[in-house]
Write a protein that holds these residues in place. Structure first.
Motif, mmCIF file in Angstrom:
data_model
loop_
_atom_site.group_PDB
_atom_site.id
_atom_site.type_symbol
_atom_site.label_atom_id
_atom_site.label_comp_id
_atom_site.label_asym_id
_atom_site.label_seq_id
_atom_site.Cartn_x
_atom_site.Cartn_y
_atom_site.Cartn_z
ATOM 1 N N ALA A 12 0.832 -1.198 0.000
ATOM 2 C CA ALA A 12 0.000 0.000 0.000
ATOM 3 C C ALA A 12 0.869 1.251 0.000
ATOM 4 O O ALA A 12 2.052 1.201 0.339
ATOM 5 C CB ALA A 12 -0.915 0.008 1.224
ATOM 6 N N GLU A 13 0.248 2.359 -0.376
ATOM 7 C CA GLU A 13 0.966 3.623 -0.353
ATOM 8 C C GLU A 13 1.410 3.943 1.070
ATOM 9 O O GLU A 13 0.817 3.456 2.032
ATOM 10 C CB GLU A 13 0.108 4.740 -0.931
ATOM 11 C CG GLU A 13 -1.181 5.000 -0.164
ATOM 12 C CD GLU A 13 -2.099 6.005 -0.843
ATOM 13 O OE1 GLU A 13 -1.810 6.454 -1.960
ATOM 14 O OE2 GLU A 13 -3.122 6.327 -0.237
ATOM 15 N N VAL A 14 2.452 4.735 1.195
ATOM 16 C CA VAL A 14 3.024 5.060 2.504
ATOM 17 C C VAL A 14 2.072 5.917 3.324
ATOM 18 O O VAL A 14 1.934 5.728 4.527
ATOM 19 C CB VAL A 14 4.389 5.772 2.343
ATOM 20 C CG1 VAL A 14 4.937 6.214 3.671
ATOM 21 C CG2 VAL A 14 5.365 4.865 1.619
ATOM 22 N N GLN A 15 1.383 6.842 2.665
ATOM 23 C CA GLN A 15 0.450 7.718 3.368
ATOM 24 C C GLN A 15 -0.794 7.905 2.524
ATOM 25 O O GLN A 15 -0.707 8.096 1.310
ATOM 26 C CB GLN A 15 1.093 9.067 3.652
ATOM 27 C CG GLN A 15 0.220 9.971 4.482
ATOM 28 C CD GLN A 15 0.949 11.229 4.933
ATOM 29 O OE1 GLN A 15 2.155 11.310 4.841
ATOM 30 N NE2 GLN A 15 0.213 12.203 5.396
ATOM 31 N N GLY A 16 -1.948 7.856 3.190
ATOM 32 C CA GLY A 16 -3.209 8.054 2.491
ATOM 33 C C GLY A 16 -3.398 9.501 2.085
ATOM 34 O O GLY A 16 -2.736 10.406 2.602
ATOM 35 N N ASN A 18 -5.681 11.582 2.789
ATOM 36 C CA ASN A 18 -6.066 12.468 3.889
ATOM 37 C C ASN A 18 -5.203 12.259 5.134
ATOM 38 O O ASN A 18 -5.503 12.790 6.195
ATOM 39 C CB ASN A 18 -7.549 12.294 4.228
ATOM 40 C CG ASN A 18 -7.862 10.907 4.757
ATOM 41 O OD1 ASN A 18 -6.996 10.042 4.857
ATOM 42 N ND2 ASN A 18 -9.118 10.683 5.090
ATOM 43 N N GLY A 19 -4.135 11.464 5.002
ATOM 44 C CA GLY A 19 -3.214 11.256 6.116
ATOM 45 C C GLY A 19 -3.609 10.157 7.085
ATOM 46 O O GLY A 19 -2.822 9.809 7.970
ATOM 47 N N LEU A 20 -4.801 9.593 6.934
ATOM 48 C CA LEU A 20 -5.240 8.536 7.847
ATOM 49 C C LEU A 20 -4.698 7.177 7.397
ATOM 50 O O LEU A 20 -4.791 6.827 6.217
ATOM 51 C CB LEU A 20 -6.766 8.477 7.912
ATOM 52 C CG LEU A 20 -7.468 9.674 8.549
ATOM 53 C CD1 LEU A 20 -8.976 9.520 8.440
ATOM 54 C CD2 LEU A 20 -7.045 9.842 10.005
ATOM 55 N N ASP A 21 -4.165 6.428 8.341
ATOM 56 C CA ASP A 21 -3.616 5.108 8.034
ATOM 57 C C ASP A 21 -4.679 4.189 7.430
ATOM 58 O O ASP A 21 -4.399 3.436 6.509
ATOM 59 C CB ASP A 21 -3.028 4.489 9.308
ATOM 60 C CG ASP A 21 -2.416 3.134 9.066
ATOM 61 O OD1 ASP A 21 -1.640 2.993 8.090
ATOM 62 O OD2 ASP A 21 -2.709 2.205 9.832
#
Length: 157
Positions: A12-16, A18-21
């Motif tokens: 998965a990408e490192v950061q979403g 909106n910043g939420l895991d």
């Protein structure tokens, strides 16, 4: 349970956005790996398999890959969330039904810790790589329930 299959979400990408895991999505490579493993699983899953998935976006996308090959229903299970504990997961998935197969789509380190717990190993002994499937089986031998590792599959198989 007769079979417990643990599938870690694919890359998965490192950061979403909106910043939420919990909102991280699969990468292009992650989607490709999820399809590979979904194809393998669809060829080997027993028809009575119960599929439980973390509500995290990357797990849901991993599960969606399986729906392209299988008609099995995927249930979202909050107890598999990023914030859950191994104890919570173990309590919900262990049962006395020796005919049941459970497929869990979730996160590391909880999947690895659960495997180690069920196999009687040190809690940090098992690392489940992204996109990998660990298949455990249980059997009764002379009145003693044994859990053993049946197979480990990785998208690079």
């Amino acid at each position: 349970m007769a079979n417990l299959i643990l599938w870690r979400h694919a890359e998965a990408e490192v950061q979403g956005a909106n910043g939420l895991d919990t909102n991280r999505i699969l990468t292009k490579n992650g989607r490709k790996d999820a399809v590979k493993m979904a194809k393998w699983l669809s060829q080997h899953l027993p028809p009575n398999t119960e599929i439980l998935c973390s509500p995290a976006k990357r797990c849901l996308e991993t599960a969606e890959a399986l729906q392209n090959f299988s008609r099995l229903e995927i249930k979202i299970a909050d107890f598999l969330s990023v914030d859950s504990t191994v104890e919570q997961i173990a309590k919900k998935i262990t049962n006395d039904d020796s005919t049941k197969t459970i497929l869990v789509i979730g996160h590391q380190p909880n999947l690895g810790m659960l495997i180690a717990k069920l196999l009687g190993m040190n809690e940090s002994a098992c690392v489940v790589k992204k996109g990998a499937v660990w298949w455990l089986r249980q059997r009764e031998v002379s009145g003693v329930l044994q859990t053993y590792l049946f197979t480990v599959q990785h998208p690079d198989y």
